[in-house]
Structure formats: C-alpha cells, structure tokens
Design an enzyme around this catalytic site. Structure first.
Site, PDB file in Angstrom:
ATOM      1  N   CYS A   2     -11.783  62.029 -25.388  1.00 24.33           N
ATOM      2  CA  CYS A   2     -10.464  62.174 -25.977  1.00 24.33           C
ATOM      3  C   CYS A   2      -9.869  60.795 -26.219  1.00 24.33           C
ATOM      4  CB  CYS A   2      -9.485  62.974 -25.119  1.00 24.33           C
ATOM      5  SG  CYS A   2      -9.991  64.655 -24.836  1.00 24.33           S
ATOM      6  N   ARG A  27     -14.367  58.727 -29.458  1.00 20.73           N
ATOM      7  CA  ARG A  27     -14.204  59.268 -28.104  1.00 20.73           C
ATOM      8  C   ARG A  27     -14.195  60.793 -28.090  1.00 20.73           C
ATOM      9  NH1 ARG A  27     -12.143  55.216 -24.699  1.00 20.73           N
ATOM     10  NH2 ARG A  27     -11.624  56.833 -23.208  1.00 20.73           N
ATOM     11  N   TRP A  74     -11.972  65.897 -27.308  1.00 19.12           N
ATOM     12  CA  TRP A  74     -13.306  66.351 -26.924  1.00 19.12           C
ATOM     13  C   TRP A  74     -13.054  67.501 -25.962  1.00 19.12           C
ATOM     14  CZ3 TRP A  74     -16.344  67.098 -22.629  1.00 19.12           C
ATOM     15  CH2 TRP A  74     -17.728  67.198 -22.848  1.00 19.12           C
ATOM     16  N   ASN A 100      -5.801  63.217 -21.685  1.00 19.80           N
ATOM     17  CA  ASN A 100      -7.251  63.015 -21.607  1.00 19.80           C
ATOM     18  C   ASN A 100      -7.637  63.200 -20.152  1.00 19.80           C
ATOM     19  OD1 ASN A 100      -9.888  62.109 -21.658  1.00 19.80           O
ATOM     20  ND2 ASN A 100      -9.326  59.938 -21.864  1.00 19.80           N
ATOM     21  N   GLY A 101      -8.618  64.060 -19.874  1.00 24.18           N
ATOM     22  CA  GLY A 101      -9.023  64.275 -18.479  1.00 24.18           C
ATOM     23  C   GLY A 101      -9.123  65.755 -18.188  1.00 24.18           C
ATOM     24  N   GLU A 485     -35.544  56.181 -23.605  1.00 26.31           N
ATOM     25  CA  GLU A 485     -34.422  55.808 -24.470  1.00 26.31           C
ATOM     26  C   GLU A 485     -34.697  56.211 -25.933  1.00 26.31           C
ATOM     27  OE1 GLU A 485     -31.464  55.115 -24.134  1.00 26.31           O
ATOM     28  OE2 GLU A 485     -30.863  54.086 -25.953  1.00 26.31           O
ATOM     29  N   LYS A 489     -32.325  58.727 -28.013  1.00 35.29           N
ATOM     30  CA  LYS A 489     -31.710  58.366 -29.306  1.00 35.29           C
ATOM     31  C   LYS A 489     -31.955  59.460 -30.326  1.00 35.29           C
ATOM     32  CE  LYS A 489     -29.665  56.120 -28.347  1.00 35.29           C
ATOM     33  NZ  LYS A 489     -28.997  55.605 -27.325  1.00 35.29           N
ATOM     34  N   GLU A 492     -30.036  62.772 -29.484  1.00 32.32           N
ATOM     35  CA  GLU A 492     -28.578  62.612 -29.610  1.00 32.32           C
ATOM     36  C   GLU A 492     -28.112  62.745 -31.055  1.00 32.32           C
ATOM     37  OE1 GLU A 492     -26.679  59.464 -26.487  1.00 32.32           O
ATOM     38  OE2 GLU A 492     -28.196  58.656 -27.799  1.00 32.32           O
ATOM     39  N   HIS A 508     -50.114  65.866 -17.106  1.00 29.11           N
ATOM     40  CA  HIS A 508     -49.580  66.835 -16.149  1.00 29.11           C
ATOM     41  C   HIS A 508     -48.579  67.778 -16.800  1.00 29.11           C
ATOM     42  CE1 HIS A 508     -51.603  64.715 -12.932  1.00 29.11           C
ATOM     43  NE2 HIS A 508     -51.172  63.578 -13.470  1.00 29.11           N
ATOM     44  N   LYS A 607     -18.345  59.156 -26.775  1.00 31.29           N
ATOM     45  CA  LYS A 607     -18.786  57.814 -26.407  1.00 31.29           C
ATOM     46  C   LYS A 607     -18.471  57.486 -24.954  1.00 31.29           C
ATOM     47  CE  LYS A 607     -20.205  53.673 -27.520  1.00 31.29           C
ATOM     48  NZ  LYS A 607     -21.677  53.714 -27.528  1.00 31.29           N
TER      49      LYS A 607
HETATM   50  C1  G6P Z   1     -22.194  58.864 -23.097  1.00 31.69           C
HETATM   51  C2  G6P Z   1     -22.568  58.080 -24.334  1.00 31.69           C
HETATM   52  C3  G6P Z   1     -23.870  57.324 -24.089  1.00 31.69           C
HETATM   53  C4  G6P Z   1     -23.733  56.442 -22.863  1.00 31.69           C
HETATM   54  C5  G6P Z   1     -23.276  57.231 -21.633  1.00 31.69           C
HETATM   55  C6  G6P Z   1     -22.899  56.313 -20.491  1.00 31.69           C
HETATM   56  O1  G6P Z   1     -23.116  59.860 -22.883  1.00 31.69           O
HETATM   57  O2  G6P Z   1     -22.709  58.947 -25.438  1.00 31.69           O
HETATM   58  O3  G6P Z   1     -24.173  56.523 -25.217  1.00 31.69           O
HETATM   59  O4  G6P Z   1     -24.967  55.845 -22.584  1.00 31.69           O
HETATM   60  O5  G6P Z   1     -22.122  57.997 -21.953  1.00 31.69           O
HETATM   61  O6  G6P Z   1     -21.780  55.565 -20.881  1.00 31.69           O
HETATM   62  P1  G6P Z   1     -21.413  54.161 -20.305  1.00 31.69           P
HETATM   63  O7  G6P Z   1     -20.157  53.777 -21.041  1.00 31.69           O
HETATM   64  O8  G6P Z   1     -21.157  54.354 -18.837  1.00 31.69           O
HETATM   65  O9  G6P Z   1     -22.528  53.233 -20.543  1.00 31.69           O
END
Ligand code: G6P
Length: 612
Positions: A2, A27, A74, A100-101, A485, A489, A492, A508, A607
């Site tokens: 948010c 956000r 969000w 937000n929260g 990773e 990516k 996501e 396995h 984010k």
């Molecule tokens: C969310 C974001 C990711 C990020 C993760 C941790 O899931 O979409 O891109 O890696 O949070 O966030 P941080 O700000 O703690 O690295």
C-alpha cells in the site's frame, strides 16, 4: 505494501496526490483513491490503477483544495473493489483515513462497534479503525488527535495511517507502527508518504517516523509525540535522491531500466569502498563492529524473497572465503520458531526496502538475544538500517520494478566485499589474493556491460519459449542460488511455473518432469563442478529436454550438447552469480513482455511487503 501520500500546504493538492500515487504504485495497485478536504470532503476511489482513478476524477472538475490524502492499495482484508478502496470515511462522516498495514484485532473491535449501532460499508480492517476513532471522538468529546491516539492504543497489528477530521479542517494526523511513513518538510507545507519517492521533487528534508510516533501537521507546524502523548524532537534528515532516478529514463519498463543500470549500480555499491589504488576494501558502516564480525562463531542471514537468494550466495561466500559457519533463514520462519541465537552470533538482515515486516521482526528478535545485528539495505533511512547495530547500504538507487534485479546484484556485491574483508582479517587471504579479488570485483561492471550487449539474443530465445507452461533452473555451488533467483524472476513476472534446483537434486524428483516440452536453464560455467554439470546436461538431453545453458565465453563442449547457449565472461566463482543472473533476468523480462504481462506491476505482488 500500500502506498500512502498526504499533503497540507498552499499547493493545489490533487496533482500532488496523483503524482505521488504514481510514484508509489509499485507498492500496491489493486485500487486507488484520494480525499480532498475543503468546505466539503471529496472522496474519489475505484478499483484498478491510478490512471483509472484519474479517469474517475475527471467526472468532477470541482475537486479543489490544499489538504488531502491518497492511497494505492494491496488488498489484505476484503477484495479489491471500489468500496474497499481507501480513503475510508467514518460512519458519521467526521474522519477520513488511509491505512497501510493490518489491524489484527479488527474482528472483535468491529463486533463492538456494530453493537453500538455503527454500520460498515465494506470489509476492510481500515474502516474498523476509522470508525473506532470516530466512536471514541464523539463519545469522549475530545480532539481528533486524542481520539486517534486512544484508538490506536487499542489496536493490535501494524499501521501507517494518515487521518483528516472534518471538524479540524487544517490538520493532518499521521501515525506509525510497523508500516513506514516519511514526512517531507517544506516551507509552510508538509508531505507525508510511505517512502520518499513522492516527496523528493518538492523537498529533500525529511523526518522518518518511528513506531508509536504520532505527527500532527498544520501548515505552519509539525508536532511529534508518542502514542502516550510524550513530546519528541523531530530529527530532520537530508536525502540524496533525485527525481530522474525515479523515472523510466526512456526504457519501456522500470525493470528493463534497472537491469541495464547494473554496471553503474554495482559500481555505486563499491564506489568509495575500494580504495583508489585497489589495495584495500573499506566498509565504513562496519568500522566499529569489525572485531565482533571477525570473531563471530556463526553468521545467521535473515531475509525474504530475492534478498533471501542473495543471502544464500552470502552463505557460500562466507563459508568459502572466511570459513565461518552460516545459516540462511527465511525471516518469516526464523521469527516464529524460537531460534537459538547467542551473543557470539552475528545476524545479518538483507532487505532492499528495509521495511519487510518479517525481516524487521527478525531483527528485533535477534537484538533481544544480544547478537550483533547488521543490515544490508538499499533504502536509506528505512526501518532496518535504523534498528540494526550497524550495516552497509547497497547504494543501488531506487528500485521501482516489483521484481528485484539491481538490488540483488548490489546485495551480492556487498556480501562479497564483506566475505573478502573478513577473510583478510582472519588471515585466510594473503595480500596478493586479496588484491586479485578486489581487481576482479572492479572488473564486474564492464563484464555485465558486455553481457547486456547480447540482449537481442536473449530476446530471441525468449520468443521461442514464451508459450511453455513450465521451466526448470539448475545450478551448483555459487550458482544454485542463481538458479532459484532465475526461476523466481520468471514466475513473478510471466506467471510461468518455474522451479530452481541444485543440479544434482534433479535426479531426486524434477527429472520426472523432463520431456521435449520442458526447457531447462542450466548454469554451467567453468568451475570445480563443471564436469558434473555437463553430466546433468546429458541427463536432461537423454530425456529430450530443451537445454538453455549459461556458459563461459568460448565453451565448446556444452555448445555441442545444449539447444541454446547464453555466454558470459569468465570470472572467479565468487563473482559468477553477479554475471550469471543477468541473462536470466533478461530472459524473464522478454518472456513476460511477449506474454503481455505487466512486468513492473505483476499481479498480486507488491514491492515492499510490510505485512506478515
Ligand atoms: C517482495 C518483493 C521482492 C523482494 C521481497 C523482499 O516479495 O516483490 O522483490 O525480494 O519482497 O523484499 P526486501 O525489500 O526485504 O528485499
């Protein structure tokens, strides 16, 4: 999660709010809304993006004023629809809130309020909070600020709120517990936002709210106090952030811009830390804690998402170079399983935003145990750097694309510098090896620049596999976290199911999935496990899988076996993750664009995850 924005001053407020919401949209982007306080209160909100909100507002060209709040959501409680969108007005119309929260005890609070005859329009916990404030305000015949403080003291959970009261028209009330809020200080004007990005075009002077802080803002005055009404002296910081850093700079998406920024962002990460003749590394933020770090019996890394993957690379780095035992924990698991932490441990929290709720909670838990707690964060002045004993900023610049790219490489760069430094201090590296590593680090940006030149090739391969349903990513050693990773990516931003595995584990389980429709991205650079990864490639090919191999330039053996090769320059294994991840970022990016996905704002993601 948010985005919150608020303004009180002399400017026409609507453009300030809408521009701010666009900057904060990364956000959360389920719905958006604004409220402007004038002779009457105008609230506009709707499901969808800020551009949808703009269209919605066009219907009313009379919306004018110099005090207002805005929100991009969000969803947590209640589906994303027009009613659940913020701002929320209280039942009798005295208060308007953005939040937000999560209010964890919203259910019993709501029950009590309903029993008092208060009616609710939507399902959000935020509407419960605004009604609780109004109920206390009307019942106790008190000021808006007092009612807000009393209500917030009854709330369990996390909040960053901005509140307006229709009886006290020239005032904004902001409060924070768990969810970030920054106040921008101008001349006869104040801005409030979840982070500094909507503020920097107006002022560089900011105040970060701490948990349990309440700020009361009029045009001419800011009063800061605790929830318990104890006055505080606001600390004004100057931020080093320019507006052009938060624009797309001619790229189609923030994510693409951020991928292409990596030669520069990595340079920024080690700038000033590699002393000019390349003979030494200096991490100023760790200066006072180096002895404890060097003597640590164990390092525990806590993080979430991509930052957790960087932490895994850190495990390989610290164990390999500095010979210190490392555990890498999901912050969300760590904090709830009564972890054993001793005063001899060093806990490192990695977080791009510095606000991730679980990581922040893990930091607090670790601090209670007496361990040395360090942060590796990107957002200057965010909560984790402020609550840790010491740390290193990654200096990657603002990362707006929801899928993390340049923050990951910056985090790995910091971890590599820390590992090299500790190894040197522990006499595990001689001067020659130490200088060689520093030289290799300095070469990384140019090597990434060379990989980025092959973008058309990555796009071409993306075109061939944009329609598949599954992807597998395999790597060993330093490249196992990169396989994770790469898979993250892809899923996501393209919504293709993808899994990362240590290559040897393929036998396995995942091998059962391999057939002629399964692309397998194999990270196969030259290191001590090269022969073993070649065997893994053969195992995939024997089952007709499609192999896309990331190899070192000039590799001929894998070229013969793989369906496609993505070449990267050679480097010592400790720096290979920084190079190998680049083709994977671009592959995901192009596949997602070709599938018509919104790469900067993937569905359901946010984010900055400031709720558990
Ligand atoms: C969310 C974001 C990711 C990020 C993760 C941790 O899931 O979409 O891109 O890696 O949070 O966030 P941080 O700000 O703690 O690295």
């Amino acid at each position: 999660m948010c985005g919150i924005v608020g303004y009180i001053g002399y400017r026409e407020v609507l453009p300030v709010l809408l521009n701010g919401l666009k900057r904060l949209e990364y956000r959360g982007y389920d719905s958006a809304g604004v409220a402007v306080l004038n002779n009457k209160t105008g609230i506009y909100k709707c499901k969808g993006k800020v551009t949808d909100l703009e269209e919605h507002i066009k219907k009313d060209d009379g919306l004018s004023g110099t005090i207002g709040i805005g929100h991009t959501r969000w969803a947590t409680h209640g589906e994303p629809n027009d009613i659940n969108a913020h701002p929320h007005m209280s039942y009798r119309g005295k208060f308007v809130i953005i939040h937000n929260g999560i209010i964890e005890n919203y259910a019993p609070l709501k029950e009590t309020l309903v029993s008092k005859g208060i009616k609710f329009k939507g399902e959000t916990d935020s509407e419960v909070l605004v009604n609780l404030i109004e109920y206390i305000y009307l019942k106790g015949n008190m000021t808006a600020e007092m009612a807000a403080r009393l209500a917030l003291s009854k709330v369990e959970g996390a909040y960053g709120i901005v509140l307006m009261c229709t009886d006290e028209k020239d005032k904004l009330i902001a409060a924070r517990k768990g969810s970030p809020l920054v106040i921008g200080v101008g001349h006869e004007e104040y801005f409030i936002a979840s982070d500094a990005t909507p503020i920097v075009e107006y002022t560089k002077s900011v105040i970060y709210l701490n948990d349990n802080d309440v700020a009361v803002l009029t045009r001419s005055e800011l009063i800061l106090k605790t929830l318990k009404n104890i006055r505080l002296t606001p600390q004004v910081h100057q931020i080093d952030l320019d507006v052009d850093e938060i624009d797309k700079g001619g790229y189609a998406h923030f994510m693409l811009k951020e991928i292409f920024e990596q030669p520069r962002s990595i340079l920024d990460t080690f700038r000033g830390r590699v002393i000019s003749d390349g003979s030494e590394l200096r991490l100023g933020g760790l200066f006072h804690v180096i002895p404890r770090l060097v003597e640590a019996k164990r390092i525990i890394i806590v993080a979430c998402g991509t930052s957790w993957h960087a932490g895994l690379v850190g495990e390989y780095l610290f164990e390999d170079l500095a010979r210190v035992s490392v555990e890498v924990e999901y912050a969300s698991e760590f904090r709830y399983r009564r972890p054993i932490i001793t005063v001899d441990d060093v806990v490192i929290a990695i977080s791009q935003s510095g606000e991730t709720a679980d990581t922040l909670a893990a930091v607090r838990l670790a601090k209670e145990s007496g361990a040395l707690v360090l942060g590796i964060c990107n957002v200057v002045g965010s909560s984790i750097p402020r609550e840790t004993d010491a740390g290193v900023y990654t200096h990657a610049g603002p990362e707006i694309g929801v899928a993390s790219t340049k923050a990951f490489t910056a985090q790995v760069t910091v971890l590599a510098m820390m590992a090299i430094l500790i190894a040197k201090k522990r006499n595990l590296l001689d001067d020659k090896q130490y200088r060689t590593y520093i030289k290799n680090l300095v070469e990384v940006p140019d090597k990434i620049g060379a990989i980025l030149k092959d973008d058309a090739k990555f796009r071409n391969i993306a075109g061939m596999y944009q329609h598949v349903n599954n992807f597998l990513y395999l790597g060993r050693g330093y490249l196992f976290p990169v396989a994770l990773e790469g898979a993250l990516k892809l899923k996501e931003i393209s919504y293709i199911h993808a899994e990362g595995y240590p290559a040897a584990e393929m036998k396995h389980g995942p091998i059962a999935l391999i057939d002629q429709n399964m692309p397998v991205v194999v990270l196969a650079t030259k290191d001590h496990s090269y022969d073993k990864i070649v065997s893994n490639i053969q195992e995939v090919k024997a089952r007709k899988g499609i192999v896309i191999a990331v190899v070192n330039q000039g590799d001929t053996a894998i070229r013969k076996m793989a369906d496609h090769i993505l070449e990267i320059p050679s480097s010592p294994s400790i720096f290979t993750p920084l190079l190998a991840v680049i083709p994977l970022q671009l592959l995901s990016y192009h596949i997602a664009v070709m599938r018509g996905c919104n790469v900067d704002q993937p569905r359901n993601l946010a984010k900055s995850v400031t709720v558990e």
